[in-house]
Every structure is written in C-alpha cells, then in structure tokens.
Motif scaffolding. Sequence first.
Motif, PDB file in Angstrom:
ATOM      1  N   UNK A   1      47.671 -22.020  19.949  1.00 53.63           N
ATOM      2  CA  UNK A   1      47.048 -22.969  19.028  1.00 53.63           C
ATOM      3  C   UNK A   1      47.331 -22.586  17.582  1.00 53.63           C
ATOM      4  N   UNK A   2      47.228 -21.300  17.264  1.00 54.48           N
ATOM      5  CA  UNK A   2      47.511 -20.853  15.892  1.00 54.48           C
ATOM      6  C   UNK A   2      48.969 -21.122  15.544  1.00 54.48           C
ATOM      7  N   UNK A   3      49.868 -20.830  16.471  1.00 54.70           N
ATOM      8  CA  UNK A   3      51.286 -21.102  16.248  1.00 54.70           C
ATOM      9  C   UNK A   3      51.528 -22.594  16.010  1.00 54.70           C
ATOM     10  N   UNK A   4      50.836 -23.427  16.766  1.00 61.95           N
ATOM     11  CA  UNK A   4      51.017 -24.875  16.649  1.00 61.95           C
ATOM     12  C   UNK A   4      50.543 -25.400  15.297  1.00 61.95           C
ATOM     13  N   UNK A   5      49.373 -24.963  14.831  1.00 55.71           N
ATOM     14  CA  UNK A   5      48.859 -25.501  13.561  1.00 55.71           C
ATOM     15  C   UNK A   5      49.712 -25.029  12.394  1.00 55.71           C
ATOM     16  N   UNK A   6      50.215 -23.800  12.436  1.00 52.66           N
ATOM     17  CA  UNK A   6      51.101 -23.329  11.368  1.00 52.66           C
ATOM     18  C   UNK A   6      52.405 -24.121  11.364  1.00 52.66           C
ATOM     19  N   UNK A   7      52.971 -24.361  12.568  1.00 54.32           N
ATOM     20  CA  UNK A   7      54.218 -25.125  12.664  1.00 54.32           C
ATOM     21  C   UNK A   7      54.017 -26.558  12.172  1.00 54.32           C
ATOM     22  N   UNK A   8      52.899 -27.168  12.541  1.00 56.54           N
ATOM     23  CA  UNK A   8      52.586 -28.529  12.095  1.00 56.54           C
ATOM     24  C   UNK A   8      52.487 -28.570  10.573  1.00 56.54           C
ATOM     25  N   UNK A   9      51.755 -27.646   9.986  1.00 58.70           N
ATOM     26  CA  UNK A   9      51.566 -27.616   8.539  1.00 58.70           C
ATOM     27  C   UNK A   9      52.891 -27.422   7.816  1.00 58.70           C
TER      28      UNK A   9
ATOM     29  N   UNK B   1      48.485 -34.408   4.971  1.00 56.31           N
ATOM     30  CA  UNK B   1      47.858 -33.125   5.296  1.00 56.31           C
ATOM     31  C   UNK B   1      46.447 -33.044   4.724  1.00 56.31           C
ATOM     32  N   UNK B   2      46.290 -33.553   3.502  1.00 57.43           N
ATOM     33  CA  UNK B   2      44.961 -33.565   2.904  1.00 57.43           C
ATOM     34  C   UNK B   2      43.993 -34.427   3.695  1.00 57.43           C
ATOM     35  N   UNK B   3      44.473 -35.577   4.179  1.00 60.57           N
ATOM     36  CA  UNK B   3      43.610 -36.446   4.985  1.00 60.57           C
ATOM     37  C   UNK B   3      43.207 -35.803   6.300  1.00 60.57           C
ATOM     38  N   UNK B   4      44.183 -35.157   6.986  1.00 59.54           N
ATOM     39  CA  UNK B   4      43.876 -34.474   8.237  1.00 59.54           C
ATOM     40  C   UNK B   4      42.880 -33.340   8.003  1.00 59.54           C
ATOM     41  N   UNK B   5      43.070 -32.599   6.905  1.00 63.90           N
ATOM     42  CA  UNK B   5      42.159 -31.498   6.580  1.00 63.90           C
ATOM     43  C   UNK B   5      40.749 -32.006   6.326  1.00 63.90           C
ATOM     44  N   UNK B   6      40.645 -33.122   5.590  1.00 60.08           N
ATOM     45  CA  UNK B   6      39.326 -33.683   5.290  1.00 60.08           C
ATOM     46  C   UNK B   6      38.614 -34.111   6.566  1.00 60.08           C
ATOM     47  N   UNK B   7      39.347 -34.767   7.460  1.00 58.76           N
ATOM     48  CA  UNK B   7      38.753 -35.203   8.730  1.00 58.76           C
ATOM     49  C   UNK B   7      38.324 -33.992   9.564  1.00 58.76           C
ATOM     50  N   UNK B   8      39.179 -32.955   9.599  1.00 60.53           N
ATOM     51  CA  UNK B   8      38.863 -31.766  10.377  1.00 60.53           C
ATOM     52  C   UNK B   8      37.623 -31.056   9.875  1.00 60.53           C
ATOM     53  N   UNK B   9      37.538 -30.831   8.575  1.00 54.41           N
ATOM     54  CA  UNK B   9      36.368 -30.151   8.018  1.00 54.41           C
ATOM     55  C   UNK B   9      35.104 -30.995   8.152  1.00 54.41           C
TER      56      UNK B   9
ATOM     57  N   UNK C   1      45.628 -25.821   8.326  1.00 54.31           N
ATOM     58  CA  UNK C   1      45.438 -24.898   9.450  1.00 54.31           C
ATOM     59  C   UNK C   1      44.000 -24.401   9.572  1.00 54.31           C
ATOM     60  N   UNK C   2      43.367 -24.077   8.454  1.00 53.29           N
ATOM     61  CA  UNK C   2      41.984 -23.600   8.526  1.00 53.29           C
ATOM     62  C   UNK C   2      41.043 -24.705   8.995  1.00 53.29           C
ATOM     63  N   UNK C   3      41.350 -25.965   8.652  1.00 52.57           N
ATOM     64  CA  UNK C   3      40.519 -27.077   9.121  1.00 52.57           C
ATOM     65  C   UNK C   3      40.619 -27.232  10.631  1.00 52.57           C
ATOM     66  N   UNK C   4      41.840 -27.143  11.165  1.00 47.32           N
ATOM     67  CA  UNK C   4      42.025 -27.266  12.610  1.00 47.32           C
ATOM     68  C   UNK C   4      41.412 -26.086  13.359  1.00 47.32           C
ATOM     69  N   UNK C   5      41.534 -24.883  12.796  1.00 49.05           N
ATOM     70  CA  UNK C   5      40.919 -23.707  13.412  1.00 49.05           C
ATOM     71  C   UNK C   5      39.402 -23.845  13.399  1.00 49.05           C
ATOM     72  N   UNK C   6      38.857 -24.322  12.291  1.00 52.07           N
ATOM     73  CA  UNK C   6      37.403 -24.513  12.198  1.00 52.07           C
ATOM     74  C   UNK C   6      36.915 -25.510  13.239  1.00 52.07           C
TER      75      UNK C   6
END
Length: 507
Positions: free
Chosen positions: A198-206, A226-234, A294-299
Amino acid sequence: RDQGDMSKMACLLGPLMGLGTTLAGCTGMQLTSCALSSLCSFACAAAGKAVGGNGTKATQVSRTARVSYLGLFLVTTIVAGIFRDVAPEQLSKLEFIGEYLQCPPDRNSPNCMARAFVLRMCFAHAAFHFVLALACIGADDLENPRSAFHTGAWGVKTMVWGLAHVSTLFMPSAFFLDFGWLALTCGVLFLMVQIVLFIDWVFAWNESWIDKDGTNNVTGPWHLALGGVSLVGFTTALTLSGFMYVWFGHSTGDLGADCGMYIFFITMNLLMFLFLTGMSFKATEWMPSTGLMPSAMISLFMTFKLIAGLYAQNQCNVLSQGASVYKGPPQLVSAISIFIAVVLAAYNSVWISGSMEATANREKAVLPTLKLTAATDTAPATVELGAATAEPKPGGGDERQYPLLSDVQVDVANSQEDAAAQKAREEVLDKMEGPIGYNIAAFHASFLMGMCYVAMQLTNWNEDFEKDHIDNSTGSMWIKVVDSWMLAAAFGWSMIAPKVLSGRDFA
C-alpha cells in the motif's frame, strides 16, 4: 407382502444407485476438469493478447501468468465465501464424503464444518502456490527451463488446481482445524506485506501524477487533482474519526463496561496521522515523491483498519448492537476488508513489476540498434548501422577497421530505411528470453499468504463464529489495531529512511 418385496428390491438397488451416483459424480468432475483446462488455455492466450499490448512476447507471457493466477485466487475466494455456510451441510449428506466433513466430537460446534470448509479451500490454493514457489526458486529468467512451471502448462495446472480443491473433501476435518493456526500466521504475515504494497502504491501514484505536470508546475491539472484527492482523504478520515467516538465510545455489552481503551485507540490514531501529515511536508525536502496525498491515503487506511478492529469487539459497539442506528449488513466491514485484500493482491500480481519489466524490454529493444550479424559466404562480418565500411588496411589482408561503438549513435526506431534492422528488432522482441521482471517464488508466496488472510477473515481468525457475525473476536480486534500502528510506523520510516540512510538508493 408387496411392501416386503419393495423393501427387498430397495435393499438390492440402493447400493447400485449409490455406486451409480458416485461414478456419475466422478465422471462429471473429470469432464469438468478437462473442460476447465481447455477453457483456461484459450482464456490465457486471450489474456496474453489483452494485457500484453505491443510488448515483447516475454512481456505477454509474464502478464498472462499474473492475471491467470489472480483469476484462480478470485474463484477460490468466491467459492469459499459463498458456499461456506451451505456446501458443508449439503455435502455431508453424501455417504462417500460425509464422514470426512464431520468435525471431531471434542471440537464440534454449530459452525465447525463451515470453518473447516473454508480452511479446505484455503489449504488447496495455498498448497498449489507453495509447490509452484518451490519449483521456481531462483528461476527468474525466461531462459531457465523451470520458469515454465510459472508461465506455461495452463491446462495441466488448472486441472491440478481443481483436483486439489476436490481432494480436500476426502480429508478429515481435524487436519484443517489444525492447519488453521498455520493459516493464521500466514494471514498476519500478509498484513505486513499489505502495508508495504500500500505504501509503495501511494508513493507511485503521487509521483506519477506529479511527473505529468512537472515538479515545479504546482498549478497544473494533475497537481490540482492531487490536492482534491488529498482533501477528500483527510476529510473522510477526520469524519470517520469523529463517528468512531460515537460508534465505539459507549457501552453496549455488559452493564458498566469500560470503553476507555477504545477511546484511547481512536485518539491515538487521530494524533498519529496528524503527526505523519506534518512530517510529510518536511520530508519533501529530501523525498519529492511524498507530500499531502500519500499521507492522506495512509490516514484513511489507518482509520479504516481501526474501524475494522473496533468493530470486532462487542462491549462498546453501536454498529453491531444498535439496529436502530445501523441498517447495513453485519458482514459489511469484513467484506470491505476482503475486497481490499483482493485489490492489493491484484496490484501485486499485475502492476507491481511493470517498471522492472519495461526496463528489461527497453534493453531488448536497443540491442538491434547497435549491431547486426550478417552471414557471408566466407565468414561472418559485423556491420555497424549508420557507419561506412572502412577500406582494407594498407599492406593487404581482409581485416576491416570499424569505429568504436561509443562513437556510433543510431536510432533504429526512427529509421525507416534499414529494413534489415527493423526485422532484427522484431526477432528480438519475439524471443522468449531475459528476466521475467519479478521474483517468481516471492510472487507465489504472496498469493499463498493472501489466501490465508482471506480465510482468516471468513473464519473469525480461526475461532468459532456465528453466521451473521464473522470476524468478531478480541483476537481479531488486536490484530487489526496493531496492524494500523504498524502501518503508521512503516510510513513514518519510509519518509525518514532516505534522510537517515543517505548512502542508500531508495528510488
């Protein structure tokens, strides 16, 4: 008298009918296996063309193998999940396998046969990948004959895979109940592998989306995405954290049950992902591939893991106890967990080695741009593309002088004039040689562990369960809570490691 005659006739015909049913069943299974083998061969060929694209033949074979193994994984998962509560009861009525499906008297329970059935399917699939892993240790090159165990003989392998599942029905349930503890260990190991994937995937996506705009183009469309995905994730992670205080912060089991530990878990999870988010901004100084997304997806993933863990306990669980609050099926959280496991298995099997494979293909494609070997009547002569043929040396002799390879710059892909070079390139692309692009033994080991993880989800981590309340125990809760902590620790280390271990390459 008529009744007596009929009874005698029934006694005579009964065994014959039973034998006929058994033979019909065996014949049907054999025909089914043959049919599946043929269908699999055609399906694998079609999959190779569909997922292989215009790459080399080696690329197509490699991707076909990964997609095909994923298909077998999905079939076992679906069979184990759908028929878990139905198949054992129906199959136990058959005389020739009924005795094997029964649980030992000292370990019998209302759902013992259902648990053993899931473990049967898990054992068959895991044993299939275990044998392939052993056969392919060190065979990561297509020129190695043992790589054919991984990439070929799909008809035979499909038949063996099917017979392995059927044969488990003729083995005693006690064996599989003991195997459950080994499956539990493998399931926990898969959780660790899942974290890395999962960590490898989010870094590759970013990193992929950043490269589409360029690192400095922060107003580009992909940066905005990326900003929109991060906002939705958080937003989702914070919202779910708030709901968790409501769902798991009040006693619903024994009167006076203390929910303080569960509130502590929720608060700790919230503080951890906020800390990791702040760290990710600092880490961009030495690791551009990190950042807000990545931090949003991990969270979000940490929060889901904690929800799945707290849902497994009954003392402070409004979702499982308060029907007036929650109208969804009780298996929903576990179903989502299984879905995530399958998705990550798909990622591992189809995409994780794509970059390695692409590198190998580029190396293959450049070979014919350097030189061609042409046969002559007297001796083979190496002709450099784009270079003029040198004159014979003074003093006679047939030796020819050639320029150094480093001084020759030729791009056959852009040259339409040299038909021989293009033909040579096509021959190279059609060869079955070179690295397969990933560790075959590790690939099969990951599927083995993934199947055990799914089996644990379906069997309450090898404990007794109720039909409508699977994955519900204190052990399951602690496994998933600790798993969320390990995810946080692994993500934090992935950002710190490039700074601390500056001498190593983390690309």
